[in-house]
Design a protein around this motif. Sequence first.
Motif, PDB file in Angstrom:
ATOM      1  N   SER A   2       0.837  -1.190   0.000  1.00 33.80           N
ATOM      2  CA  SER A   2       0.000   0.000   0.000  1.00 33.80           C
ATOM      3  C   SER A   2       0.880   1.251   0.000  1.00 33.80           C
ATOM      4  CB  SER A   2      -0.906   0.003   1.225  1.00 33.80           C
ATOM      5  OG  SER A   2      -1.646   1.190   1.255  1.00 33.80           O
ATOM      6  N   PHE A   3       0.459   2.237  -0.760  1.00 28.89           N
ATOM      7  CA  PHE A   3       1.189   3.497  -0.822  1.00 28.89           C
ATOM      8  C   PHE A   3       0.627   4.520   0.163  1.00 28.89           C
ATOM      9  CE2 PHE A   3       1.908   1.584  -4.978  1.00 28.89           C
ATOM     10  CZ  PHE A   3       3.294   1.598  -5.002  1.00 28.89           C
ATOM     11  N   ILE A   4      -0.419   4.133   0.877  1.00 30.51           N
ATOM     12  CA  ILE A   4      -1.053   5.023   1.848  1.00 30.51           C
ATOM     13  C   ILE A   4      -0.706   4.535   3.246  1.00 30.51           C
ATOM     14  CG2 ILE A   4      -3.239   5.912   2.706  1.00 30.51           C
ATOM     15  CD1 ILE A   4      -4.381   5.570  -0.067  1.00 30.51           C
ATOM     16  N   ARG A   5      -0.284   5.448   4.099  1.00 27.93           N
ATOM     17  CA  ARG A   5       0.050   5.083   5.472  1.00 27.93           C
ATOM     18  C   ARG A   5      -1.196   4.592   6.191  1.00 27.93           C
ATOM     19  NH1 ARG A   5       3.005  10.177   7.790  1.00 27.93           N
ATOM     20  NH2 ARG A   5       2.367   9.118   9.685  1.00 27.93           N
ATOM     21  N   PRO A   6      -1.048   3.658   7.125  1.00 29.44           N
ATOM     22  CA  PRO A   6      -2.207   3.100   7.827  1.00 29.44           C
ATOM     23  C   PRO A   6      -3.033   4.157   8.571  1.00 29.44           C
ATOM     24  CG  PRO A   6      -0.259   1.766   8.255  1.00 29.44           C
ATOM     25  CD  PRO A   6       0.190   2.965   7.485  1.00 29.44           C
ATOM     26  N   GLU A   7      -2.380   5.177   9.133  1.00 27.32           N
ATOM     27  CA  GLU A   7      -3.111   6.223   9.859  1.00 27.32           C
ATOM     28  C   GLU A   7      -3.992   7.025   8.900  1.00 27.32           C
ATOM     29  OE1 GLU A   7       0.525   6.573   9.842  1.00 27.32           O
ATOM     30  OE2 GLU A   7       0.616   5.006  11.362  1.00 27.32           O
ATOM     31  N   VAL A   8      -3.450   7.317   7.724  1.00 27.86           N
ATOM     32  CA  VAL A   8      -4.206   8.077   6.725  1.00 27.86           C
ATOM     33  C   VAL A   8      -5.363   7.231   6.207  1.00 27.86           C
ATOM     34  CG1 VAL A   8      -4.080   9.189   4.463  1.00 27.86           C
ATOM     35  CG2 VAL A   8      -2.219   9.472   6.102  1.00 27.86           C
ATOM     36  N   SER A   9      -5.100   5.967   5.974  1.00 27.82           N
ATOM     37  CA  SER A   9      -6.150   5.060   5.511  1.00 27.82           C
ATOM     38  C   SER A   9      -7.274   4.959   6.538  1.00 27.82           C
ATOM     39  CB  SER A   9      -5.556   3.683   5.230  1.00 27.82           C
ATOM     40  OG  SER A   9      -6.553   2.781   4.848  1.00 27.82           O
ATOM     41  N   ALA A  10      -6.913   4.889   7.823  1.00 31.66           N
ATOM     42  CA  ALA A  10      -7.924   4.811   8.882  1.00 31.66           C
ATOM     43  C   ALA A  10      -8.754   6.093   8.938  1.00 31.66           C
ATOM     44  CB  ALA A  10      -7.257   4.556  10.226  1.00 31.66           C
ATOM     45  N   ALA A  11      -8.112   7.249   8.788  1.00 32.26           N
ATOM     46  CA  ALA A  11      -8.834   8.523   8.807  1.00 32.26           C
ATOM     47  C   ALA A  11      -9.768   8.638   7.603  1.00 32.26           C
ATOM     48  CB  ALA A  11      -7.854   9.692   8.830  1.00 32.26           C
ATOM     49  N   LEU A  12      -9.300   8.233   6.432  1.00 35.82           N
ATOM     50  CA  LEU A  12     -10.145   8.282   5.238  1.00 35.82           C
ATOM     51  C   LEU A  12     -11.347   7.345   5.383  1.00 35.82           C
ATOM     52  CD1 LEU A  12      -7.458   8.364   2.397  1.00 35.82           C
ATOM     53  CD2 LEU A  12      -8.932  10.239   3.158  1.00 35.82           C
ATOM     54  N   THR A  13     -11.134   6.190   5.971  1.00 36.62           N
ATOM     55  CA  THR A  13     -12.232   5.245   6.180  1.00 36.62           C
ATOM     56  C   THR A  13     -13.230   5.793   7.196  1.00 36.62           C
ATOM     57  OG1 THR A  13     -10.774   3.400   5.672  1.00 36.62           O
ATOM     58  CG2 THR A  13     -12.784   2.892   6.859  1.00 36.62           C
ATOM     59  N   ARG A  14     -12.729   6.410   8.257  1.00 33.65           N
ATOM     60  CA  ARG A  14     -13.618   6.945   9.299  1.00 33.65           C
ATOM     61  C   ARG A  14     -14.518   8.055   8.752  1.00 33.65           C
ATOM     62  NH1 ARG A  14     -11.886   9.376  15.229  1.00 33.65           N
ATOM     63  NH2 ARG A  14     -14.012   9.775  15.898  1.00 33.65           N
ATOM     64  N   TRP A  15     -13.979   8.881   7.883  1.00 26.39           N
ATOM     65  CA  TRP A  15     -14.717  10.041   7.382  1.00 26.39           C
ATOM     66  C   TRP A  15     -15.165   9.866   5.927  1.00 26.39           C
ATOM     67  CZ3 TRP A  15     -16.229  13.016  11.151  1.00 26.39           C
ATOM     68  CH2 TRP A  15     -15.481  13.061  12.321  1.00 26.39           C
ATOM     69  N   ARG A  16     -15.365   8.648   5.479  1.00 29.80           N
ATOM     70  CA  ARG A  16     -15.679   8.386   4.073  1.00 29.80           C
ATOM     71  C   ARG A  16     -16.967   9.040   3.599  1.00 29.80           C
ATOM     72  NH1 ARG A  16     -15.837   3.256   6.630  1.00 29.80           N
ATOM     73  NH2 ARG A  16     -17.970   2.530   6.957  1.00 29.80           N
ATOM     74  N   GLU A  17     -18.013   9.067   4.417  1.00 32.25           N
ATOM     75  CA  GLU A  17     -19.264   9.701   3.986  1.00 32.25           C
ATOM     76  C   GLU A  17     -19.088  11.200   3.788  1.00 32.25           C
ATOM     77  OE1 GLU A  17     -19.311   7.691   6.730  1.00 32.25           O
ATOM     78  OE2 GLU A  17     -20.761   6.086   6.320  1.00 32.25           O
ATOM     79  N   VAL A  18     -18.274  11.818   4.651  1.00 33.25           N
ATOM     80  CA  VAL A  18     -18.011  13.259   4.521  1.00 33.25           C
ATOM     81  C   VAL A  18     -17.295  13.542   3.207  1.00 33.25           C
ATOM     82  CG1 VAL A  18     -16.787  15.223   5.521  1.00 33.25           C
ATOM     83  CG2 VAL A  18     -17.951  13.605   7.018  1.00 33.25           C
ATOM     84  N   LEU A  19     -16.323  12.711   2.862  1.00 28.87           N
ATOM     85  CA  LEU A  19     -15.579  12.919   1.617  1.00 28.87           C
ATOM     86  C   LEU A  19     -16.477  12.731   0.391  1.00 28.87           C
ATOM     87  CD1 LEU A  19     -12.290  11.068   2.617  1.00 28.87           C
ATOM     88  CD2 LEU A  19     -12.682  13.543   2.487  1.00 28.87           C
ATOM     89  N   VAL A  20     -17.341  11.726   0.420  1.00 24.60           N
ATOM     90  CA  VAL A  20     -18.280  11.518  -0.693  1.00 24.60           C
ATOM     91  C   VAL A  20     -19.256  12.690  -0.765  1.00 24.60           C
ATOM     92  CG1 VAL A  20     -20.155  10.058  -1.549  1.00 24.60           C
ATOM     93  CG2 VAL A  20     -18.055   9.018  -0.711  1.00 24.60           C
ATOM     94  N   GLY A  21     -19.757  13.132   0.385  1.00 24.66           N
ATOM     95  CA  GLY A  21     -20.673  14.270   0.410  1.00 24.66           C
ATOM     96  C   GLY A  21     -20.028  15.534  -0.117  1.00 24.66           C
ATOM     97  N   LEU A  22     -18.763  15.739   0.217  1.00 24.54           N
ATOM     98  CA  LEU A  22     -18.036  16.905  -0.290  1.00 24.54           C
ATOM     99  C   LEU A  22     -17.909  16.848  -1.805  1.00 24.54           C
ATOM    100  CD1 LEU A  22     -16.526  19.483   0.488  1.00 24.54           C
ATOM    101  CD2 LEU A  22     -14.465  18.105   0.724  1.00 24.54           C
TER     102      LEU A  22
END
Length: 175
Positions: A2-22
């Motif tokens: 994976s080219f994404i750090r685990p912390e970044v991946s966890a944050a993106l997963t936690r806030w996935r609906e916000v990112l899609v909504g944006l």
Amino acid sequence: MSFIRPEVSAALTRWREVLVGLAVLLLGLWWLFFVGGLLGYLGPFVALAGSALIWIGVQRGRFRRAGDGQGSVQIDEGQIMYFGPHAGGAAALRELERLTLNGAAKPPHWRLEQKGQPALLIPLNAVGADLLFDAFASLPGLKTARMLSELESSPTQAVVIWERQPMRPAGTALH
């Protein structure tokens, strides 16, 4: 690999609906201001849908915890099931009498009580515990904002989040 750090991946997963909504909000605004025509008329509705997704996503993101704890949560047709290494059980949503957040326990957990059954204890960080947000939101009279604020404040004692029939004298606060 994976080219994404685990912390970044966890944050993106936690806030996935916000990112899609944006993304949906930006698409709606793009259509409204820059495209015009039929898409220009649909833009405000798409932007409104994106705003709603952001609002829901923020609530869900605040509720989610790392799902790396012991046990697993499943929800099937109004039945909450917890399968843990030492204990487990099931509780029917429509028969719940009380929902408590116990921050004094290690690890902190939800306590679901129903008549005639032992209380079901679910760790906040159990695998699939994020599914409980929608289940709890369906309880009549539950104040989601209060539940989220209690969850974020990390209480050091048990806090009653919701009761079907108050078991305390009228006028007494829940916490």
